[in-house]
Write a protein that holds these residues in place. Sequence first.
Motif, PDB file in Angstrom:
ATOM      1  N   GLU A 174    -129.945 -10.591  -5.068  1.00 53.97           N
ATOM      2  CA  GLU A 174    -131.056 -10.789  -5.992  1.00 53.97           C
ATOM      3  C   GLU A 174    -131.347 -12.279  -6.050  1.00 53.97           C
ATOM      4  O   GLU A 174    -130.475 -13.075  -6.401  1.00 53.97           O
ATOM      5  CB  GLU A 174    -130.691 -10.270  -7.377  1.00 53.97           C
ATOM      6  N   LEU A 175    -132.571 -12.668  -5.696  1.00 53.37           N
ATOM      7  CA  LEU A 175    -132.960 -14.072  -5.656  1.00 53.37           C
ATOM      8  C   LEU A 175    -133.825 -14.408  -6.864  1.00 53.37           C
ATOM      9  O   LEU A 175    -134.720 -13.652  -7.226  1.00 53.37           O
ATOM     10  CB  LEU A 175    -133.738 -14.371  -4.372  1.00 53.37           C
ATOM     11  N   ARG A 176    -133.532 -15.554  -7.492  1.00 54.45           N
ATOM     12  CA  ARG A 176    -134.364 -16.071  -8.576  1.00 54.45           C
ATOM     13  C   ARG A 176    -134.381 -17.591  -8.447  1.00 54.45           C
ATOM     14  O   ARG A 176    -133.611 -18.177  -7.676  1.00 54.45           O
ATOM     15  CB  ARG A 176    -133.835 -15.639  -9.946  1.00 54.45           C
ATOM     16  N   TYR A 177    -135.284 -18.198  -9.168  1.00 57.18           N
ATOM     17  CA  TYR A 177    -135.394 -19.652  -9.156  1.00 57.18           C
ATOM     18  C   TYR A 177    -135.221 -20.170 -10.570  1.00 57.18           C
ATOM     19  O   TYR A 177    -135.754 -19.596 -11.526  1.00 57.18           O
ATOM     20  CB  TYR A 177    -136.748 -20.088  -8.581  1.00 57.18           C
ATOM     21  N   ILE A 178    -134.462 -21.257 -10.707  1.00 55.37           N
ATOM     22  CA  ILE A 178    -134.220 -21.852 -12.021  1.00 55.37           C
ATOM     23  C   ILE A 178    -135.515 -22.518 -12.494  1.00 55.37           C
ATOM     24  O   ILE A 178    -136.083 -23.350 -11.771  1.00 55.37           O
ATOM     25  CB  ILE A 178    -133.075 -22.885 -11.963  1.00 55.37           C
ATOM     26  N   ILE A 221    -126.022 -20.961  -4.706  1.00 59.21           N
ATOM     27  CA  ILE A 221    -127.018 -21.927  -5.184  1.00 59.21           C
ATOM     28  C   ILE A 221    -127.645 -22.665  -3.996  1.00 59.21           C
ATOM     29  O   ILE A 221    -126.971 -22.966  -3.019  1.00 59.21           O
ATOM     30  CB  ILE A 221    -126.355 -22.969  -6.115  1.00 59.21           C
ATOM     31  N   GLY A 222    -128.924 -22.983  -4.105  1.00 62.25           N
ATOM     32  CA  GLY A 222    -129.603 -23.832  -3.124  1.00 62.25           C
ATOM     33  C   GLY A 222    -130.080 -23.079  -1.901  1.00 62.25           C
ATOM     34  O   GLY A 222    -130.453 -21.913  -1.966  1.00 62.25           O
ATOM     35  N   LYS A 223    -130.076 -23.767  -0.760  1.00 59.99           N
ATOM     36  CA  LYS A 223    -130.582 -23.175   0.479  1.00 59.99           C
ATOM     37  C   LYS A 223    -129.773 -21.956   0.894  1.00 59.99           C
ATOM     38  O   LYS A 223    -130.288 -21.038   1.516  1.00 59.99           O
ATOM     39  CB  LYS A 223    -130.601 -24.213   1.600  1.00 59.99           C
ATOM     40  N   GLY A 224    -128.495 -21.947   0.560  1.00 64.29           N
ATOM     41  CA  GLY A 224    -127.662 -20.784   0.862  1.00 64.29           C
ATOM     42  C   GLY A 224    -128.173 -19.532   0.171  1.00 64.29           C
ATOM     43  O   GLY A 224    -128.076 -18.433   0.700  1.00 64.29           O
ATOM     44  N   ALA A 225    -128.747 -19.689  -1.018  1.00 63.83           N
ATOM     45  CA  ALA A 225    -129.304 -18.554  -1.755  1.00 63.83           C
ATOM     46  C   ALA A 225    -130.487 -17.965  -0.999  1.00 63.83           C
ATOM     47  O   ALA A 225    -130.641 -16.743  -0.899  1.00 63.83           O
ATOM     48  CB  ALA A 225    -129.713 -18.988  -3.150  1.00 63.83           C
ATOM     49  N   GLU A 226    -131.342 -18.830  -0.468  1.00 63.57           N
ATOM     50  CA  GLU A 226    -132.490 -18.342   0.293  1.00 63.57           C
ATOM     51  C   GLU A 226    -132.046 -17.682   1.596  1.00 63.57           C
ATOM     52  O   GLU A 226    -132.622 -16.686   2.019  1.00 63.57           O
ATOM     53  CB  GLU A 226    -133.469 -19.481   0.538  1.00 63.57           C
ATOM     54  N   ALA A 251    -130.942 -14.168   0.642  1.00 61.49           N
ATOM     55  CA  ALA A 251    -132.067 -13.286   0.345  1.00 61.49           C
ATOM     56  C   ALA A 251    -132.823 -12.881   1.604  1.00 61.49           C
ATOM     57  O   ALA A 251    -133.299 -11.750   1.708  1.00 61.49           O
ATOM     58  CB  ALA A 251    -133.015 -13.972  -0.634  1.00 61.49           C
ATOM     59  N   ASN A 252    -132.908 -13.775   2.577  1.00 63.73           N
ATOM     60  CA  ASN A 252    -133.680 -13.499   3.793  1.00 63.73           C
ATOM     61  C   ASN A 252    -132.909 -12.753   4.870  1.00 63.73           C
ATOM     62  O   ASN A 252    -133.507 -12.012   5.651  1.00 63.73           O
ATOM     63  CB  ASN A 252    -134.225 -14.804   4.379  1.00 63.73           C
ATOM     64  N   TYR A 253    -131.595 -12.948   4.948  1.00 57.64           N
ATOM     65  CA  TYR A 253    -130.854 -12.432   6.092  1.00 57.64           C
ATOM     66  C   TYR A 253    -129.729 -11.459   5.765  1.00 57.64           C
ATOM     67  O   TYR A 253    -129.168 -10.851   6.673  1.00 57.64           O
ATOM     68  CB  TYR A 253    -130.285 -13.593   6.912  1.00 57.64           C
ATOM     69  N   LEU A 254    -129.365 -11.321   4.509  1.00 55.77           N
ATOM     70  CA  LEU A 254    -128.257 -10.429   4.164  1.00 55.77           C
ATOM     71  C   LEU A 254    -128.778  -9.220   3.411  1.00 55.77           C
ATOM     72  O   LEU A 254    -129.740  -9.319   2.662  1.00 55.77           O
ATOM     73  CB  LEU A 254    -127.225 -11.159   3.308  1.00 55.77           C
ATOM     74  N   GLN A 255    -128.135  -8.085   3.631  1.00 60.23           N
ATOM     75  CA  GLN A 255    -128.454  -6.888   2.881  1.00 60.23           C
ATOM     76  C   GLN A 255    -127.196  -6.067   2.672  1.00 60.23           C
ATOM     77  O   GLN A 255    -126.139  -6.381   3.211  1.00 60.23           O
ATOM     78  CB  GLN A 255    -129.565  -6.065   3.540  1.00 60.23           C
ATOM     79  N   LYS A 256    -127.332  -5.026   1.872  1.00 56.06           N
ATOM     80  CA  LYS A 256    -126.207  -4.157   1.529  1.00 56.06           C
ATOM     81  C   LYS A 256    -125.433  -3.758   2.790  1.00 56.06           C
ATOM     82  O   LYS A 256    -126.015  -3.392   3.806  1.00 56.06           O
ATOM     83  CB  LYS A 256    -126.741  -2.906   0.831  1.00 56.06           C
TER      84      LYS A 256
END
Length: 135
Positions: A15-19, A54-59, A62-67
């Motif tokens: 789950e991706l969100r932005y502060i 946190i940071g670029k790792g979060a993106e 969200a873009n490359y990992l899934q269940k």
Amino acid sequence: MNNVVLVGRLTKDPELRYIPGTGTAVANFNLAIDRDYTKKDGTKDTDFIPVEVIGKGAEFCANYLQKGRLVGIQGSIRVDNYKTQQGENRTFTKVHTMKVNALDSKKENHENDRFEPAGLDPQGFQAIEDDDLPF
């Protein structure tokens, strides 16, 4: 020193969100990790570890990992305290990380898709029959 390294599978898509204000990306997911021992009935217990990236790792998450994806993470243990609406104090423990590595490919692994060169057994060893070997 507070350092943890974990390898496990995602239990659901990140789950991706932005502060607000800073725009820093934050991804949350849980890792399923089997314990080292097997119980008498042949089963293993599984721990479900909450992870915050946190940071670029979060993106990346969200873009490359899934269940179901196998990942390795390096981070630290964080303990957050908060109060419920009823005024009760609660504690929540998670792994805070900035380093995430995907350890498998997106493509599903099937037994029939595995490449095994001719003359090799399933573990990748080739039998050698030579009477001159000293062992």
